[in-house]
Each structure stands twice: as C-alpha cells, then as structure tokens.
Design a protein around this motif. Structure first.
Motif, PDB file in Angstrom:
ATOM      1  N   GLN A  43      -0.649   0.542   0.956  1.00  0.00           N
ATOM      2  CA  GLN A  43      -0.058  -0.690   0.446  1.00  0.00           C
ATOM      3  C   GLN A  43      -0.870  -1.292  -0.694  1.00  0.00           C
ATOM      4  OE1 GLN A  43       0.294  -3.024   3.970  1.00  0.00           O
ATOM      5  NE2 GLN A  43       1.840  -1.673   4.874  1.00  0.00           N
ATOM      6  N   GLN A  44      -2.138  -0.940  -0.784  1.00  0.00           N
ATOM      7  CA  GLN A  44      -2.984  -1.480  -1.847  1.00  0.00           C
ATOM      8  C   GLN A  44      -3.045  -0.568  -3.071  1.00  0.00           C
ATOM      9  OE1 GLN A  44      -6.747  -3.375  -0.573  1.00  0.00           O
ATOM     10  NE2 GLN A  44      -6.099  -2.897   1.490  1.00  0.00           N
ATOM     11  N   VAL A  45      -2.386   0.586  -3.002  1.00  0.00           N
ATOM     12  CA  VAL A  45      -2.335   1.466  -4.171  1.00  0.00           C
ATOM     13  C   VAL A  45      -1.507   0.797  -5.260  1.00  0.00           C
ATOM     14  CG1 VAL A  45      -1.450   3.668  -5.040  1.00  0.00           C
ATOM     15  CG2 VAL A  45      -2.656   3.584  -2.852  1.00  0.00           C
ATOM     16  N   ASP A  46      -1.998   0.818  -6.480  1.00  0.00           N
ATOM     17  CA  ASP A  46      -1.273   0.266  -7.617  1.00  0.00           C
ATOM     18  C   ASP A  46      -0.135   1.228  -7.958  1.00  0.00           C
ATOM     19  OD1 ASP A  46      -0.317  -0.779  -9.945  1.00  0.00           O
ATOM     20  OD2 ASP A  46      -2.278  -1.033 -10.903  1.00  0.00           O
ATOM     21  N   HIS A  47       1.079   0.834  -7.616  1.00  0.00           N
ATOM     22  CA  HIS A  47       2.215   1.743  -7.802  1.00  0.00           C
ATOM     23  C   HIS A  47       2.537   1.991  -9.271  1.00  0.00           C
ATOM     24  CE1 HIS A  47       3.289   2.176  -3.566  1.00  0.00           C
ATOM     25  NE2 HIS A  47       2.988   0.907  -3.414  1.00  0.00           N
ATOM     26  N   ARG A  48       1.946   1.195 -10.160  1.00  0.00           N
ATOM     27  CA  ARG A  48       2.141   1.477 -11.582  1.00  0.00           C
ATOM     28  C   ARG A  48       1.516   2.809 -11.967  1.00  0.00           C
ATOM     29  NH1 ARG A  48      -0.174  -4.065 -13.939  1.00  0.00           N
ATOM     30  NH2 ARG A  48      -1.721  -3.485 -12.354  1.00  0.00           N
ATOM     31  N   LEU A  49       0.434   3.185 -11.264  1.00  0.00           N
ATOM     32  CA  LEU A  49      -0.177   4.493 -11.532  1.00  0.00           C
ATOM     33  C   LEU A  49       0.780   5.616 -11.152  1.00  0.00           C
ATOM     34  CD1 LEU A  49      -3.763   3.780 -10.109  1.00  0.00           C
ATOM     35  CD2 LEU A  49      -3.043   3.759 -12.508  1.00  0.00           C
ATOM     36  N   VAL A  50       1.465   5.448 -10.026  1.00  0.00           N
ATOM     37  CA  VAL A  50       2.422   6.461  -9.595  1.00  0.00           C
ATOM     38  C   VAL A  50       3.587   6.555 -10.574  1.00  0.00           C
ATOM     39  CG1 VAL A  50       3.947   7.172  -7.715  1.00  0.00           C
ATOM     40  CG2 VAL A  50       1.776   6.060  -7.195  1.00  0.00           C
ATOM     41  N   GLU A  51       4.099   5.391 -10.993  1.00  0.00           N
ATOM     42  CA  GLU A  51       5.218   5.403 -11.929  1.00  0.00           C
ATOM     43  C   GLU A  51       4.820   6.004 -13.264  1.00  0.00           C
ATOM     44  OE1 GLU A  51       8.297   4.745 -11.180  1.00  0.00           O
ATOM     45  OE2 GLU A  51       7.608   4.401  -9.128  1.00  0.00           O
ATOM     46  N   THR A  52       3.581   5.768 -13.708  1.00  0.00           N
ATOM     47  CA  THR A  52       3.113   6.372 -14.950  1.00  0.00           C
ATOM     48  C   THR A  52       3.097   7.891 -14.842  1.00  0.00           C
ATOM     49  OG1 THR A  52       1.742   4.435 -15.432  1.00  0.00           O
ATOM     50  CG2 THR A  52       1.194   6.494 -16.564  1.00  0.00           C
ATOM     51  N   ASP A  82     -17.456   4.804  10.416  1.00  0.00           N
ATOM     52  CA  ASP A  82     -18.231   3.730   9.794  1.00  0.00           C
ATOM     53  C   ASP A  82     -18.586   4.061   8.354  1.00  0.00           C
ATOM     54  OD1 ASP A  82     -19.791   1.398   9.525  1.00  0.00           O
ATOM     55  OD2 ASP A  82     -21.603   2.514  10.080  1.00  0.00           O
ATOM     56  N   ARG A  83     -18.974   5.311   8.088  1.00  0.00           N
ATOM     57  CA  ARG A  83     -19.478   5.668   6.762  1.00  0.00           C
ATOM     58  C   ARG A  83     -18.366   6.022   5.783  1.00  0.00           C
ATOM     59  NH1 ARG A  83     -23.882   2.950   7.106  1.00  0.00           N
ATOM     60  NH2 ARG A  83     -25.252   3.626   8.799  1.00  0.00           N
ATOM     61  N   VAL A  84     -17.288   6.614   6.278  1.00  0.00           N
ATOM     62  CA  VAL A  84     -16.244   7.086   5.371  1.00  0.00           C
ATOM     63  C   VAL A  84     -15.228   6.002   5.081  1.00  0.00           C
ATOM     64  CG1 VAL A  84     -14.392   8.776   5.059  1.00  0.00           C
ATOM     65  CG2 VAL A  84     -16.558   9.466   6.110  1.00  0.00           C
ATOM     66  N   GLY A  85     -14.845   5.247   6.069  1.00  0.00           N
ATOM     67  CA  GLY A  85     -13.838   4.220   5.866  1.00  0.00           C
ATOM     68  C   GLY A  85     -13.230   3.824   7.177  1.00  0.00           C
ATOM     69  N   GLY A  86     -12.123   3.125   7.133  1.00  0.00           N
ATOM     70  CA  GLY A  86     -11.467   2.701   8.362  1.00  0.00           C
ATOM     71  C   GLY A  86     -10.397   1.701   8.070  1.00  0.00           C
ATOM     72  N   TRP A  87     -10.027   0.928   9.064  1.00  0.00           N
ATOM     73  CA  TRP A  87      -9.058  -0.131   8.824  1.00  0.00           C
ATOM     74  C   TRP A  87      -9.556  -1.016   7.706  1.00  0.00           C
ATOM     75  CZ3 TRP A  87      -6.997  -2.404  14.053  1.00  0.00           C
ATOM     76  CH2 TRP A  87      -6.186  -1.429  14.638  1.00  0.00           C
ATOM     77  N   TRP A  88      -8.624  -1.611   6.959  1.00  0.00           N
ATOM     78  CA  TRP A  88      -8.986  -2.399   5.777  1.00  0.00           C
ATOM     79  C   TRP A  88      -9.935  -3.523   6.152  1.00  0.00           C
ATOM     80  CZ3 TRP A  88      -7.106  -7.489   4.293  1.00  0.00           C
ATOM     81  CH2 TRP A  88      -7.519  -7.851   3.013  1.00  0.00           C
ATOM     82  N   GLU A  89     -11.037  -3.584   5.436  1.00  0.00           N
ATOM     83  CA  GLU A  89     -12.060  -4.616   5.687  1.00  0.00           C
ATOM     84  C   GLU A  89     -12.278  -5.410   4.415  1.00  0.00           C
ATOM     85  OE1 GLU A  89     -13.822  -6.067   7.804  1.00  0.00           O
ATOM     86  OE2 GLU A  89     -15.555  -6.833   6.723  1.00  0.00           O
ATOM     87  N   PRO A  90     -11.942  -6.703   4.393  1.00  0.00           N
ATOM     88  CA  PRO A  90     -12.114  -7.491   3.177  1.00  0.00           C
ATOM     89  C   PRO A  90     -13.574  -7.838   2.955  1.00  0.00           C
ATOM     90  CG  PRO A  90     -11.282  -8.885   4.936  1.00  0.00           C
ATOM     91  CD  PRO A  90     -11.329  -7.472   5.476  1.00  0.00           C
TER      92      PRO A  90
END
Length: 594
Positions: A488-497, A586-594
């Motif tokens: 959901q946080q991917v900038d879809h303009r990049l995909v459309e480009t 923990d090191r690679v990523g996970g649920w979105w953390e602000p």
C-alpha cells in the motif's frame, strides 16, 4: 497499443501474463484454501448443524445446555424468559452463572483489559521517545507471533509454579511461598504477556502517525495536557485501540495451550473443553460447540479487520523526544518504572524456563538435557524423543513455508488491487485467524485423514501432510498482514511509468513492486516459519507417533508427565529454534513500523 504491450509474440505473451497470471494464481490460491481450510472446517460445522447428539441437533444441544450457557440457555425457550427474570429479581439479583461460554468470555475480557493496561503505555513510549534499547523493545512487540504459546505456558510454570523461581526467591528471602498455579489470575497474566505486545504494535503505529496539528491547536486554545488527550488524541486513537482490543479478545477467547497448562479442566474454556470432547471421541458434541465458537470468532474478526483498515495511510509524526533527559519529569519516571515492570513480566518467564532447565535439586546441572539425550538413545518407540520432534518441526516448517508465502503474497496483492467487494473478500481470506486450531485440526482429521469420497475414490492423507496443511493455513494470514502494508505504500506512479515504457503488468510487478516489498516477504516467510514451528492447537489433534509429533507437542507431553525439568529443557531447545526466526524478522523487516 504495441508499445504498451511490448509488440510482437513476446509482447503478447507478456501482456497475457500480466493480465491473467494474477487471476490464475488467485484461482489456485482459492482452490488450495477450499481444500485445506473451508472443506475441513465446513465438515465440522456441517456435523454441528445437521448431526445428532442423543436425538438432538448438536448446536441446539449446546444452546440449551446449562453447562455451556448457564442462565442464557433459557433463551432457547422465549416463553420462559420473563418468568425467569422475575424469579431472579425476587431473589435479590444474585450473581448469574453463564456456563462455560460465559466463563470463556469473562476470562477473555479480563485478559483484554490486562493486555490494554500493559500494552498502551508501551505504545506511547515507542511513539514519543527515543532511548537506548528502543529497537529491542520494539522487537518485543513481535513476541505474540514468534514465541510458541506452549513455551510461554512452560515459562510461567517455571516462574510461578510451587517449585518455581518465584518461590525459590521468596524462600531465599525467608518469606512464605505462594501458590498461584491453576488460578484465573495467572491465566490472565500469561494472556497479557502474550497479547500486550500486539496492542503496543497496533496502537503505537497509529499514535506515531497522529495529526499533531490538531493537538497543538487544542493546546494553543488553552486545553491542558489531559483535556487535549481526552478530546483530541483519544478519538483519533479509538479505532486502533478497538482493533487491538478486538484481536486480543479473539486470541484469548480461543486460547488453548496457556489455559490447558496453567488452568487445566478446573478453569476450562470453550477451546479446552472442545479438545476434551475430541479426546473422548464425542465428535458430534464437539462439532456443535465448534459452530457456536466459530460464529463468535468470525464476527470478532470481521470487526477487527474493519477497524484495522482505518489505520492505514496515517502520516508520520514529528521526531521523537529523548527519554533520558530531566529525571524530574514525572512522565519519564513513570515510563522508566513501566519499563522495569515490562522487563520482569516479559523476560521473567522466559529466563525462568532457561534457569529451570539448568537447575536440579542440588544446584546447577545438565541432567535434564542428559535425560533428553538418554531418551533419544534408549527410549521405547512409543515414547517422545527429542530428535524426531526437532526434525519434524523443521521439516513441517519448510513445507508449510512453501504453501503459506505464495498464498499470503497473493492475498496481499488482491487486497491492494481494490477489487469490488474487497472488504468481504478480505474477511473470507482472513477467516483462518478466526477459526480455532482445534476446529481446523478436527476438520482435517475427519475430512482428509479419515478420508473423503471423490468420484468413487476414497482420498486420504497422512498425519504429517495434514499437519503441514494446518500450519500453512495458520501462517499465511500473517504473511498477508506483513506484505500488505508495504504494498500500500508503494508509489504506484512508478508502476504506471513502467507500464507506459512497455512493461507488462506482470513485468512491472516483478521489476518495480517486488524489490520494494521484498523485505516484507522475507520477514513474512520468517514469521510463517516461526508460527509453524510453534503451532500447537491443530498439531496436538493430528500428531500420531514419532512420524508427526513436533517440539511443542513434545514439550506438552513432558509436562504432562509432571517432569518440569525435561519440559523446560525441551522448551529451551524450542526457544533456540524460534529465536532464529525472531532475529530474521527483527533485522530484515516486519509489520509496518512508523
């Protein structure tokens, strides 16, 4: 058009792949979900709705039973309700017993309140302050999804048992020992241990993304800190708090290993009693109880997902303040005291388990681990051995991973596509979160292990195959919940480009979206593996002999023999295995953390 599709035969193939591959994968995912989840669970629910218990429909037998519903069982006869209420009023409004279901709701409500009390200060701490060890504290918010619940139960037995670390410490101080085993208070505390981090993560993410300008405006107009919090902050946090509370209530309502180990049949909940009915082969009664439980849990899941969706798209707040500043600030002192409480509550049981595994009557020892090695070398075939349990857990985890990750990523992409009816579809695809592992295990046992007729042939699967299926179904929603926020946080303009420059839909997803969400996929895979390694509810139903029992089942069976030492030793081995997944998450990523 040729430019957009890439032109030529290769371009047409890319276009076909982009337009139809997702639909094909979605169809395959739906088929897998029907075979591994909806059909087994549907088998149990159908038995509950259309079966018979001593000539009575199983669901009606549950609804009309005082044991299950207490005073509420009278609701099945509406004509008797007014008279029953009058009798209750004449008796002076005595306490009302609502049976097994009522007790399950009561303990889940207490557990939810305890989890909120323990988790909300942590949400504020992570949202507003920077301090040494903040990342470690943040990592602890993954505890509910990494630590096997049976291991948590063993940790609480090691800490609060009659011969546990707490009583040993009290004895060293010359104080009398305390007995808290098999009490509701201990069950509630263990549930808070397991679910407070969930509250912290959900509410902390929302808190860090609040619209600070509204709070500053309220303060500028003369509102004090408390008034601003009540009138401005709390309404914005309301959906997140409610989502965390609903999920906590759901998980504690369906809690099984913790209640089984710390409460037993004396404090039996719906889930424990359901397991007891299966063990007694009273499958029709179990099916009726499963229908009642599933209706409750599906409703809670739909509500939780609805409120969770309101937390997406929140902006980030300003930079966090340092926690260590003026020690005269009462808020900082309060948060430091809270950190001390959290350290005892969260680290105490785990450290107690490790200490207990290394302690004997005469002091430090390795005899419990030696017992495991001896059992492996000389134990009878019917006895639980550690190496088969470790091997099965690792292999089942890898097999479940191969199913859960593609399913979870596919569901996340479908959610991101915002197709019509996505909310209902999301609820249906997240249904495994709401269905008891006991119910799923029973359904797999009846529908696949016992066999089912299809086109004149009887199709059966072995226990290990059913266990892998149960683990995959339990894990893939968490993969989805890990990948979906990143999508959901991917900038879809990049995909459309990329599409305008000639890339097909599939190529754009592979070249643009995939690298951006890859950390979430890897973390989701580690999370799914950890869930599989620690899964207990369905496994205890499906495990048969040395070919299918896992580390959590081995821990429970060692504990069932009242031998706490080997149980804690096996639990420590399980802790070591799950810790690897914890580090990756923990090191690679996970649920979105602000």
């Amino acid at each position: 058009m040729n430019l957009k599709r890439g032109g030529g035969r290769i371009g047409r193939l890319q276009y076909w792949t982009g337009e139809y591959a997702l639909r094909g994968v979605a169809v395959v995912t739906a088929i897998v979900l029907v075979v591994l989840f909806y059909y087994p669970v549907g088998t149990v629910l159908a038995n509950g709705l259309f079966g018979s218990v001593e000539g009575t429909n199983p669901v009606l037998a549950v609804l009309g039973s005082e044991f299950y519903l207490g005073a509420a069982s009278g609701l099945t006869d509406p004509s008797a309700v007014p008279g029953g209420v009058l009798d209750w009023m004449r008796a002076g409004f005595p306490a009302v017993d609502f049976g097994l279901v009522g007790f399950t709701v009561y303990q889940a409500l207490l557990s939810t309140l305890a989890s909120l009390a323990l988790g909300l200060p942590g949400a504020s701490l992570l949202a507003h302050y920077d301090f040494p060890g903040r990342e470690t504290v943040r990592s602890l918010t993954m505890l509910p999804f990494v630590l096997p619940s049976i291991m948590v139960a063993i940790g609480f037995v090691a800490m609060f048992g009659d011969q546990g670390v707490l009583n040993s410490f009290l004895g060293w101080l010359g104080l009398e020992s305390v007995s808290v085993m098999y009490t509701l208070q201990l069950v509630v505390l263990a549930h808070a241990f397991y679910n407070a981090p969930l509250v912290t993560r959900i509410v902390g993410a929302a808190w860090a993304g609040l619209d600070r300008s509204k709070i500053e405006t309220a303060r500028g107009l003369g509102a004090g800190p408390i008034r601003a919090f009540v009138d401005v902050t709390l309404p914005q946090l309301g959906p997140a708090i409610l989502a965390g509370a609903l999920l906590t209530f759901l998980f504690t309502f369906m809690s099984f290993p913790i209640v089984l180990a710390l409460g037993g049949l004396e404090l039996a909940t719906v889930e424990v009693w359901l397991y007891a009915r299966v063990q007694q082969l009273e499958l029709a009664q179990a099916a009726g109880l499963a229908v009642v439980e599933t209706v409750i849990t599906l409703s809670l899941t739909y509500a939780a997902l609805r409120y969770e969706s309101g937390q997406r798209g929140l902006g980030r707040g300003p930079n966090r303040k340092p926690l260590i500043g003026s020690l005269r600030d009462p808020r900082r002192l309060g948060l430091l005291a809270y950190g001390l409480v959290v350290g005892i509550v969260f680290l105490g049981p785990i450290l107690s388990m490790v200490v207990e595994s290394l302690t004997g009557p005469g002091g430090p020892t390795l005899e419990h681990y030696a017992f495991l090695l001896e059992r492996q070398a000389t134990g009878a075939s019917y006895q639980v051995k550690p190496l088969p349990a470790i091997r099965n857990s690792l292999m089942f985890g890898l097999a479940a991973l191969g199913i859960a990750v593609p399913m979870g990523v596919t569901v996340a992409v479908l959610e991101d596509s915002r197709i019509p009816g996505s909310r209902l579809l999301g609820t249906l695809l997240m249904a495994p979160l709401a269905v008891s592992g006991i119910v799923l295990g029973l359904g797999l046992l009846q529908g696949l292990v016992f066999g089912t007729e299809l086109f004149g042939h009887r199709i059966t699967v072995t226990g290990p195959v059913a266990i892998v299926a149960a683990h995959a179904v339990a894990a893939y929603p968490f993969v989805t919940r890990t990948v979906s926020p990143m999508l959901q946080q991917v900038d879809h303009r990049l995909v459309e480009t990329a599409r305008v420059l000639g890339a097909s839909r599939g190529r754009a997803r592979f070249d643009v979206e995939l690298p951006l969400v890859l950390p979430g996929i890897v973390a989701g895979a580690a999370l799914a593996y950890a869930i599989s390694v620690g899964e207990f509810d369905s496994t205890i139903i499906l495990a048969e002999g040395s070919s299918s029992y896992t580390m959590p089942v081995a821990v429970e069976r060692y504990l069932g023999n009242r031998t706490l030492g080997p149980a804690t030793a096996m639990g420590t081995v399980l802790l070591g295995v799950t810790a690897i997944s914890f580090v990756v998450i923990d090191r690679v990523g996970g649920w979105w953390e602000p």
